[in-house]
Write a protein that holds these residues in place. Structure first.
Motif, mmCIF file in Angstrom:
data_model
loop_
_atom_site.group_PDB
_atom_site.id
_atom_site.type_symbol
_atom_site.label_atom_id
_atom_site.label_comp_id
_atom_site.label_asym_id
_atom_site.label_seq_id
_atom_site.Cartn_x
_atom_site.Cartn_y
_atom_site.Cartn_z
ATOM 1 N N TYR A 149 4.302 -2.297 -7.726
ATOM 2 C CA TYR A 149 2.628 -2.281 -7.484
ATOM 3 C C TYR A 149 2.014 -2.558 -8.831
ATOM 4 O O TYR A 149 2.482 -1.965 -9.846
ATOM 5 C CB TYR A 149 2.215 -0.896 -6.868
ATOM 6 N N THR A 151 -1.391 -1.383 -10.718
ATOM 7 C CA THR A 151 -1.900 -0.206 -10.967
ATOM 8 C C THR A 151 -3.208 -0.116 -11.817
ATOM 9 O O THR A 151 -3.708 -1.152 -12.097
ATOM 10 C CB THR A 151 -1.139 0.883 -11.693
ATOM 11 N N SER A 152 -3.898 1.057 -11.677
ATOM 12 C CA SER A 152 -5.385 1.008 -12.374
ATOM 13 C C SER A 152 -5.090 1.477 -13.837
ATOM 14 O O SER A 152 -6.055 1.564 -14.558
ATOM 15 C CB SER A 152 -6.301 2.003 -11.696
ATOM 16 N N ASP A 199 0.826 11.201 -5.806
ATOM 17 C CA ASP A 199 -0.295 10.510 -5.156
ATOM 18 C C ASP A 199 -0.428 9.229 -5.778
ATOM 19 O O ASP A 199 -0.772 9.028 -6.955
ATOM 20 C CB ASP A 199 -1.479 11.272 -5.405
ATOM 21 N N PRO A 200 -0.076 8.032 -4.868
ATOM 22 C CA PRO A 200 -0.395 6.632 -5.329
ATOM 23 C C PRO A 200 -1.544 6.334 -5.700
ATOM 24 O O PRO A 200 -1.922 5.726 -6.670
ATOM 25 C CB PRO A 200 0.351 6.023 -4.399
ATOM 26 N N ALA A 201 -2.823 6.944 -5.190
ATOM 27 C CA ALA A 201 -4.147 6.620 -5.330
ATOM 28 C C ALA A 201 -4.626 6.967 -6.549
ATOM 29 O O ALA A 201 -5.499 6.615 -7.472
ATOM 30 C CB ALA A 201 -4.871 7.285 -4.338
ATOM 31 N N ALA A 202 -3.809 8.063 -7.156
ATOM 32 C CA ALA A 202 -4.087 8.603 -8.582
ATOM 33 C C ALA A 202 -4.112 7.391 -9.704
ATOM 34 O O ALA A 202 -4.417 7.499 -10.823
ATOM 35 C CB ALA A 202 -3.446 9.748 -9.113
ATOM 36 N N GLY A 204 -4.083 4.077 -8.541
ATOM 37 C CA GLY A 204 -4.808 2.829 -8.245
ATOM 38 C C GLY A 204 -4.081 2.157 -7.197
ATOM 39 O O GLY A 204 -4.684 1.015 -6.966
ATOM 40 N N ILE A 205 -3.051 2.669 -6.358
ATOM 41 C CA ILE A 205 -2.398 2.084 -5.608
ATOM 42 C C ILE A 205 -2.767 2.564 -4.189
ATOM 43 O O ILE A 205 -3.034 3.632 -3.629
ATOM 44 C CB ILE A 205 -0.781 2.305 -5.723
ATOM 45 N N ARG A 206 -3.382 1.503 -2.952
ATOM 46 C CA ARG A 206 -4.002 2.029 -2.125
ATOM 47 C C ARG A 206 -2.967 2.091 -0.912
ATOM 48 O O ARG A 206 -3.337 2.893 0.091
ATOM 49 C CB ARG A 206 -5.084 0.935 -1.597
ATOM 50 N N ASP A 207 -1.953 1.277 -0.874
ATOM 51 C CA ASP A 207 -0.939 1.238 0.283
ATOM 52 C C ASP A 207 0.320 1.148 -0.270
ATOM 53 O O ASP A 207 0.783 0.015 -0.606
ATOM 54 C CB ASP A 207 -1.503 0.209 1.177
#
Length: 267
Positions: A149, A151-152, A199-202, A204-207
């Protein structure tokens, strides 16, 4: 028409390269040649090479350099006496002006005297230590490529090279995630310990079900995703830099070397 991957799994680096060179293996290399170091590949014109090397030095977690070739030389003797980078990777990616233009199985016709090759450590190498410790790797068990993925998390720029950190993901139960982190910390030359757990959202991974590279891998109840810096990161940086011409491995299709994973253990 390519031959199907029905032959026995290569057990050495030399066998794995021969399988790629002769067209007997065209897919991802996770689980191949247990015990032997696998590497990410970046090949680019010499005029870009110094800035790319600086980029790797500034970003050692996703870009750990384990080999650098001489201009125009398709071999890296320190990683294997018979390596031919023009044919020894199952599938390549060709980039022009930052755009992916082709995914050939051989790049002999594209080789130039000004090309410099970089081989970067790959997380497939530390997977041997995880399996030896009794940890199961779902992508290996299911015959899939690992999930990767964008990431941010930014990389540290060098010249024109910059962009997001790419990560690979493996799911574990919490206790096994801790063991995996401890084990992989011993291998800094092949990405080392995870850079994020949970948490993947932390980052920057949305899905998680839609990886940017590789295949989706199921996360079972009670498991947590564990993320390691990934050697596909340079491909994102190459796109940002708009390099006029370069070649990389296709994600998951690595160069298998003659070096042993045990040589890269720090402890």
């Amino acid at each position: 028409m390519n031959a199907p991957d029905t032959a026995p799994v290569p057990q050495t680096g030399r066998d794995a390269r021969a399988a790629a060179r002769t067209g007997r293996h065209r897919g991802q290399t996770a689980g191949m040649a247990p015990g032997f170091v696998q590497g990410n590949l970046v090949i680019l014109p010499e005029r870009w090479a110094f800035d790319f090397l600086r980029f790797c030095v500034r970003n050692p977690r996703p870009c750990p350099v384990i080999g650098v070739g001489e201009p125009g030389d398709p071999g890296i003797p320190a990683l294997g006496a018979d390596i031919d980078l023009r044919s020894d990777v199952p599938r390549y990616r060709v980039w022009r002006d930052g755009e992916l233009t082709d995914e050939p199985h051989d790049i002999a016709g594209l080789w130039r005297d000004d090309l410099v090759a970089f081989v970067l450590g790959c997380s497939f190498s530390f997977e041997e230590a995880l399996v030896s410790a009794g940890l199961r790797l779902r992508h290996v068990d299911s015959g899939r490529n690992v999930s990767m993925y964008r990431t941010s998390l930014p990389t540290e720029p060098a010249g024109p090279f910059r962009g997001p950190t790419v990560v690979s993901m493996r799911p574990f139960r919490p206790a096994d995630a801790l063991r995996a982190a401890q084990i992989t910390a011993r291998f800094p030359s092949v990405h080392g310990a995870p850079i994020h757990i949970g948490d993947p959202a932390a980052i920057g991974i949305r899905d998680l079900g839609a990886p940017d590279y590789g295949d989706p891998v199921e996360i079972e109840p009670g498991e947590t995703p564990v993320f390691w810096a990934c050697g596909v990161t340079p491909q994102a940086a190459l796109q940002t830099a708009g390099v006029d011409f370069c070649i990389t491995h296709a994600p998951g299709c690595m160069l298998v070397t003659d070096r042993l994973n045990a040589e890269f253990a720090a402890l």
